[in-house]
Design a protein around this motif. Structure first.
Motif, PDB file in Angstrom:
ATOM      1  N   GLU A 118     -12.772  -9.481  -4.500  1.00  0.00           N
ATOM      2  CA  GLU A 118     -11.857  -8.370  -4.260  1.00  0.00           C
ATOM      3  C   GLU A 118     -12.737  -7.158  -3.993  1.00  0.00           C
ATOM      4  OE1 GLU A 118      -8.850  -5.740  -6.921  1.00  0.00           O
ATOM      5  OE2 GLU A 118      -8.462  -7.908  -6.917  1.00  0.00           O
ATOM      6  N   GLN A 119     -12.339  -6.335  -3.019  1.00  0.00           N
ATOM      7  CA  GLN A 119     -13.144  -5.175  -2.641  1.00  0.00           C
ATOM      8  C   GLN A 119     -12.287  -3.916  -2.665  1.00  0.00           C
ATOM      9  OE1 GLN A 119     -15.926  -6.813   0.834  1.00  0.00           O
ATOM     10  NE2 GLN A 119     -13.815  -6.805   1.473  1.00  0.00           N
ATOM     11  N   THR A 120     -12.949  -2.801  -2.891  1.00  0.00           N
ATOM     12  CA  THR A 120     -12.304  -1.506  -2.688  1.00  0.00           C
ATOM     13  C   THR A 120     -13.055  -0.837  -1.554  1.00  0.00           C
ATOM     14  OG1 THR A 120     -11.729  -1.338  -5.011  1.00  0.00           O
ATOM     15  CG2 THR A 120     -11.694   0.704  -3.740  1.00  0.00           C
ATOM     16  N   ALA A 158      -8.967   5.073  -1.322  1.00  0.00           N
ATOM     17  CA  ALA A 158      -9.360   3.718  -1.727  1.00  0.00           C
ATOM     18  C   ALA A 158      -8.267   2.713  -1.356  1.00  0.00           C
ATOM     19  CB  ALA A 158      -9.612   3.680  -3.227  1.00  0.00           C
ATOM     20  N   LEU A 159      -8.693   1.615  -0.728  1.00  0.00           N
ATOM     21  CA  LEU A 159      -7.786   0.516  -0.397  1.00  0.00           C
ATOM     22  C   LEU A 159      -8.396  -0.777  -0.933  1.00  0.00           C
ATOM     23  CD1 LEU A 159      -7.842   2.274   2.674  1.00  0.00           C
ATOM     24  CD2 LEU A 159      -5.848   0.843   2.755  1.00  0.00           C
ATOM     25  N   THR A 160      -7.547  -1.627  -1.482  1.00  0.00           N
ATOM     26  CA  THR A 160      -8.006  -2.933  -1.960  1.00  0.00           C
ATOM     27  C   THR A 160      -7.838  -3.946  -0.841  1.00  0.00           C
ATOM     28  OG1 THR A 160      -7.370  -2.435  -4.221  1.00  0.00           O
ATOM     29  CG2 THR A 160      -7.586  -4.768  -3.657  1.00  0.00           C
ATOM     30  N   ASN A 161      -8.886  -4.750  -0.633  1.00  0.00           N
ATOM     31  CA  ASN A 161      -8.764  -5.911   0.244  1.00  0.00           C
ATOM     32  C   ASN A 161      -9.632  -7.025  -0.320  1.00  0.00           C
ATOM     33  OD1 ASN A 161     -11.417  -5.536   1.204  1.00  0.00           O
ATOM     34  ND2 ASN A 161     -10.770  -4.807   3.201  1.00  0.00           N
ATOM     35  N   GLN A 193      -2.535   5.492   1.591  1.00  0.00           N
ATOM     36  CA  GLN A 193      -3.355   4.351   2.015  1.00  0.00           C
ATOM     37  C   GLN A 193      -2.988   3.911   3.430  1.00  0.00           C
ATOM     38  OE1 GLN A 193      -2.276   1.969  -1.419  1.00  0.00           O
ATOM     39  NE2 GLN A 193      -4.384   2.083  -2.203  1.00  0.00           N
ATOM     40  N   TYR A 228       0.840  -1.195   0.000  1.00  0.00           N
ATOM     41  CA  TYR A 228       0.000   0.000   0.000  1.00  0.00           C
ATOM     42  C   TYR A 228       0.877   1.247   0.000  1.00  0.00           C
ATOM     43  CZ  TYR A 228      -3.717  -3.269   1.263  1.00  0.00           C
ATOM     44  OH  TYR A 228      -4.611  -4.317   1.263  1.00  0.00           O
ATOM     45  N   HIS A 265     -13.189   2.453   1.159  1.00  0.00           N
ATOM     46  CA  HIS A 265     -12.750   3.850   1.240  1.00  0.00           C
ATOM     47  C   HIS A 265     -12.621   4.246   2.700  1.00  0.00           C
ATOM     48  CE1 HIS A 265     -14.176   3.595  -2.898  1.00  0.00           C
ATOM     49  NE2 HIS A 265     -13.287   4.538  -3.127  1.00  0.00           N
TER      50      HIS A 265
END
Length: 164
Positions: A144-146, A153-156, A44, A40, A148
């Motif tokens: 996969e999610q974004t 925005a963070l991907t997890n 982030q 990240y 906020h």
């Protein structure tokens, strides 16, 4: 709860108490800074760490979730929380204790707790950094999610492990 030798470290696994909060918050922020920086960017990491500012949420975690602490020589080296019996909410291991089996020890205790309550599965929202560990312990990605956090925005990954 349990005393376990892990790579020449005596690790004590015990239930978390409100007195652990300050050290848990420190470990949360430091782990994000040091361990997650390869996955990240600065913005982030900063947004994610801001979760430590929500003291009310952390008090709720301690009072309403199943919280396990991994300790070595009276220092918290990891913690994991289980919400509603089947959701891993928080899971962090100290930067100096990565790859020493501590996450596995904590996870096995959390899984035992879920199974005690006849849960059929366990879920987690998992960072890019933690994904390989979760895959190793038989979790698989649902999506996969974004997310906020403070406009960043963070991907997890929403992950699940089904118990047969």
């Amino acid at each position: 709860m349990n005393n376990i030798m892990s790579n020449n470290h005596l690790i004590i696994i015990r239930k978390g108490i409100s007195g652990d909060l300050t050290e848990m918050l420190q470990l949360f922020a430091n782990t994000i800074d040091e361990v997650c920086k390869k996955d990240y960017n600065y913005q982030q990491l900063k947004a994610w760490k801001s979760g430590a500012e929500d003291k009310e949420r952390w008090m709720t975690v301690i009072s309403s979730q199943y919280v396990l602490i991994a300790e070595n020589k009276n220092q918290i080296v990891g913690f994991c929380t289980l919400d509603k019996g089947n959701y891993i909410d928080l899971f962090f291991v100290h930067k100096d204790y990565q790859q020493k089996g501590i996450a596995t020890l904590l996870y096995h205790e959390i899984e035992k707790e879920a199974l005690k309550h006849d849960e059929k599965q366990i879920t987690a929202d998992v960072s890019k950094t933690a994904r390989p560990f979760f895959e190793k312990i038989d979790f698989h990605i649902i999506e996969e999610q974004t997310v906020h956090v403070k406009g960043v925005a963070l991907t997890n990954y929403k992950m699940v492990k089904n118990f047969s």
